[in-house]
Design a protein around this motif. Structure first.
Motif, short mmCIF file in Angstrom:
data_model
loop_
_atom_site.label_atom_id
_atom_site.label_comp_id
_atom_site.label_asym_id
_atom_site.label_seq_id
_atom_site.Cartn_x
_atom_site.Cartn_y
_atom_site.Cartn_z
N ARG A 148 0.84 -1.20 0.00
CA ARG A 148 0.00 0.00 0.00
C ARG A 148 0.87 1.25 0.00
O ARG A 148 0.39 2.34 -0.25
CB ARG A 148 -0.91 0.01 1.23
CG ARG A 148 -1.97 -1.07 1.19
CD ARG A 148 -2.51 -1.33 2.54
NE ARG A 148 -1.46 -1.83 3.43
CZ ARG A 148 -1.65 -2.19 4.70
NH1 ARG A 148 -2.84 -2.07 5.23
NH2 ARG A 148 -0.65 -2.63 5.43
N ARG A 149 2.17 1.06 0.33
CA ARG A 149 3.07 2.22 0.32
C ARG A 149 3.56 2.47 -1.11
O ARG A 149 3.35 1.64 -1.99
CB ARG A 149 4.26 1.95 1.24
CG ARG A 149 3.90 2.04 2.71
CD ARG A 149 4.97 1.42 3.57
NE ARG A 149 4.92 -0.03 3.50
CZ ARG A 149 5.94 -0.85 3.79
NH1 ARG A 149 7.09 -0.35 4.13
NH2 ARG A 149 5.79 -2.16 3.72
N ASP A 150 4.21 3.60 -1.31
CA ASP A 150 4.80 3.90 -2.61
C ASP A 150 5.78 2.76 -2.94
O ASP A 150 6.74 2.54 -2.19
CB ASP A 150 5.53 5.25 -2.51
CG ASP A 150 6.32 5.56 -3.77
OD1 ASP A 150 6.21 4.79 -4.76
OD2 ASP A 150 7.06 6.56 -3.75
N PRO A 151 5.56 2.03 -4.05
CA PRO A 151 6.44 0.89 -4.37
C PRO A 151 7.92 1.26 -4.37
O PRO A 151 8.76 0.44 -3.99
CB PRO A 151 5.96 0.47 -5.76
CG PRO A 151 4.53 0.87 -5.80
CD PRO A 151 4.45 2.15 -5.00
N ALA A 152 8.23 2.49 -4.76
CA ALA A 152 9.65 2.90 -4.82
C ALA A 152 10.27 2.94 -3.42
O ALA A 152 11.50 2.88 -3.27
CB ALA A 152 9.76 4.27 -5.48
N SER A 153 9.43 3.02 -2.38
CA SER A 153 9.96 3.11 -1.01
C SER A 153 10.14 1.73 -0.36
O SER A 153 10.61 1.62 0.76
CB SER A 153 9.02 3.95 -0.15
OG SER A 153 7.82 3.21 0.13
N VAL A 154 9.75 0.67 -1.07
CA VAL A 154 9.82 -0.68 -0.49
C VAL A 154 11.04 -1.42 -1.10
O VAL A 154 11.09 -1.64 -2.31
CB VAL A 154 8.52 -1.47 -0.77
CG1 VAL A 154 8.62 -2.90 -0.24
CG2 VAL A 154 7.32 -0.75 -0.17
N THR A 155 12.00 -1.75 -0.26
CA THR A 155 13.22 -2.40 -0.74
C THR A 155 13.20 -3.88 -0.40
O THR A 155 13.13 -4.25 0.77
CB THR A 155 14.46 -1.75 -0.09
OG1 THR A 155 14.36 -0.35 -0.28
CG2 THR A 155 15.75 -2.26 -0.70
N LEU A 156 13.26 -4.73 -1.43
CA LEU A 156 13.23 -6.17 -1.22
C LEU A 156 14.65 -6.71 -1.01
O LEU A 156 15.63 -6.02 -1.30
CB LEU A 156 12.61 -6.87 -2.44
CG LEU A 156 11.25 -6.40 -2.93
CD1 LEU A 156 10.73 -7.37 -3.99
CD2 LEU A 156 10.25 -6.28 -1.81
N LEU A 157 14.75 -7.96 -0.56
CA LEU A 157 16.05 -8.62 -0.47
C LEU A 157 16.62 -8.80 -1.87
O LEU A 157 17.80 -8.64 -2.11
CB LEU A 157 15.91 -9.98 0.23
CG LEU A 157 15.28 -9.95 1.64
CD1 LEU A 157 14.99 -11.37 2.13
CD2 LEU A 157 16.20 -9.23 2.61
N ASP A 158 15.72 -9.13 -2.83
CA ASP A 158 16.12 -9.33 -4.23
C ASP A 158 15.55 -8.18 -5.07
O ASP A 158 14.35 -8.13 -5.33
CB ASP A 158 15.56 -10.68 -4.72
CG ASP A 158 15.90 -10.95 -6.18
OD1 ASP A 158 16.41 -10.02 -6.86
OD2 ASP A 158 15.65 -12.07 -6.63
N SER A 159 16.44 -7.29 -5.50
CA SER A 159 15.97 -6.07 -6.17
C SER A 159 15.44 -6.36 -7.58
O SER A 159 14.87 -5.48 -8.22
CB SER A 159 17.08 -5.03 -6.23
OG SER A 159 18.18 -5.61 -6.89
N SER A 160 15.62 -7.61 -8.08
CA SER A 160 15.11 -7.89 -9.43
C SER A 160 13.61 -8.20 -9.43
O SER A 160 12.98 -8.28 -10.48
CB SER A 160 15.89 -9.05 -10.06
OG SER A 160 15.57 -10.26 -9.40
#
Ligand code: NDP
Length: 328
Positions: free
Chosen positions: A36-48
């Protein structure tokens, strides 16, 4: 091998754990994460892996075999579950025990009409503990079942205290009573009230200007979560909080104490978990059940289901023949 395409809705502790657990499962792959947050602000373990806005989730229906709902039980899942059950096969960890029957009903109709499986309340409790309560009762019908939790940090209860107005950060520990556990292990089959079995302890960092007494009172009187327990609320500073309350251990015991028929022998069935990370383990359970949800839907099953409805072999990536040979 055709991999099961998994997506994650909600990227908190459980979402992050699910991403890591999928990586340990060669028969699955993570195709996307929704927030629900801005997708650009969510950092995954796997950036791909792409992160998309939750509002756009409907357009990805054809790309996802099973969606893991990793939101909180208090307010996220009651809203997201019924909506997403009408679009995807879903698996969630809804853990408000008292509300499971009504939540089941809320998922069942949309899942059935969409031809999907909605597997709710998956995890360790509810989840693996529920299964062991069932085994105990079914196998030793004359006896008592006891569940003890902790000592550990409860995510569901921590999530609930963090949503109280005036709370900046908060955690909750569940502490089992040593004396109650000793009596149960002794085969005494004591009658124990909820209050006698565990206490609850919260550590809270207040938001600026918050009223400590109002926060304390809201927490200790919260129905379903705290009102049936003796709860201590401690107010601490942000530094102490991050130093002393950042890991998430948990665990517990399900004990069935009974007697068998002809010989009247005492029989004790015990299942226990000692978890270094509660979300790490819970999300691993979610991922194994995602495999089962996929297989059940492939076999034509639809509607709301719980762990009590899932055959154990479906959790494994191995074939039934392999399981008979290797594990039976
Ligand atoms: P979190 O509070 O970490 O995450 C819940 C949601 O909050 C996320 O899905 C995310 O949604 C949002 N969120 C996460 N981080 C942030 C942030 N920094 N800022 C704003 N929003 C954020 O909860 P957990 O993952 O620890 O736990 C989820 C639920 O799992 C618990 O409520 C509990 O009910 C359940 N649980 C069940 C167990 C069982 O045995 N059945 C055991 C353990 C937990 P979004 O990405 O959309 O913003």
């Amino acid at each position: 091998m055709t991999q099961i395409r998994i997506a994650i809705a909600g990227y908190g502790n459980l979402g992050r754990g699910a991403e890591a657990a999928i990586k340990q499962s060669p028969d699955m792959r993570l195709v996307s994460v929704f927030s629900r947050r801005d997708p650009a602000s969510v950092t995954l373990l796997d950036s791909s892996v792409p992160v998309y806005a939750m509002d756009d989730i409907e357009q990805y229906q054809n790309d996802i075999d099973v969606l893991l709902l990793c939101g909180g039980s208090k307010s996220d899942l009651p809203e997201q579950g019924p909506q997403l059950a009408g679009l995807f096969n879903i698996v969630d960890s809804f853990d408000t025990h008292a509300k499971i029957p009504e939540y089941f009903t809320a998922l069942d109709a949309p899942a059935k009409s969409a031809g999907k499986v909605a597997l709710l309340s998956v995890g360790w409790d509810p989840g693996l503990f529920s299964l062991n309560r069932l085994y105990g009762e079914a196998i030793l019908p004359v006896g008592e079942t006891y569940t003890f939790w902790g000592k550990g940090l409860s995510q569901g209860h921590s999530d609930a205290v963090r949503r109280v107005a005036g709370v900046k950060s908060g955690v909750q520990y569940t502490i089992p009573s040593e004396s109650a556990m000793a009596r149960v292990r002794n085969g005494e089959q004591p009658t124990l009230s909820t209050r006698e079995k565990h206490t609850r302890e919260c550590f809270i960092v207040l938001a600026d200007g918050a009223d400590a007494e109002a926060v304390r009172s809201t927490i200790v009187n919260m129905p379903d979560y705290f009102s049936d327990y003796d709860t201590t609320v401690n107010f601490i500073d942000a530094h102490t909080f991050s130093e002393q309350h950042s890991s998430m251990p948990h665990g517990g015991f399900v004990i069935r104490s009974g007697v068998s028929g002809s010989d009247n022998a005492k029989q004790v069935l015990e299942f226990s978990l000692k978890l270094g990370s509660n979300p790490g383990f819970t999300s691993s359970v979610l991922v194994a059940y995602a495999r089962a949800a996929y297989k059940m839907n492939q076999a034509g099953e639809t509607g709301a289901k719980t762990v009590l409805d899932v055959a154990p072999g479906l959790l494994s990536p191995k074939t039934p023949a392999e399981l008979r040979k290797e594990l039976l």
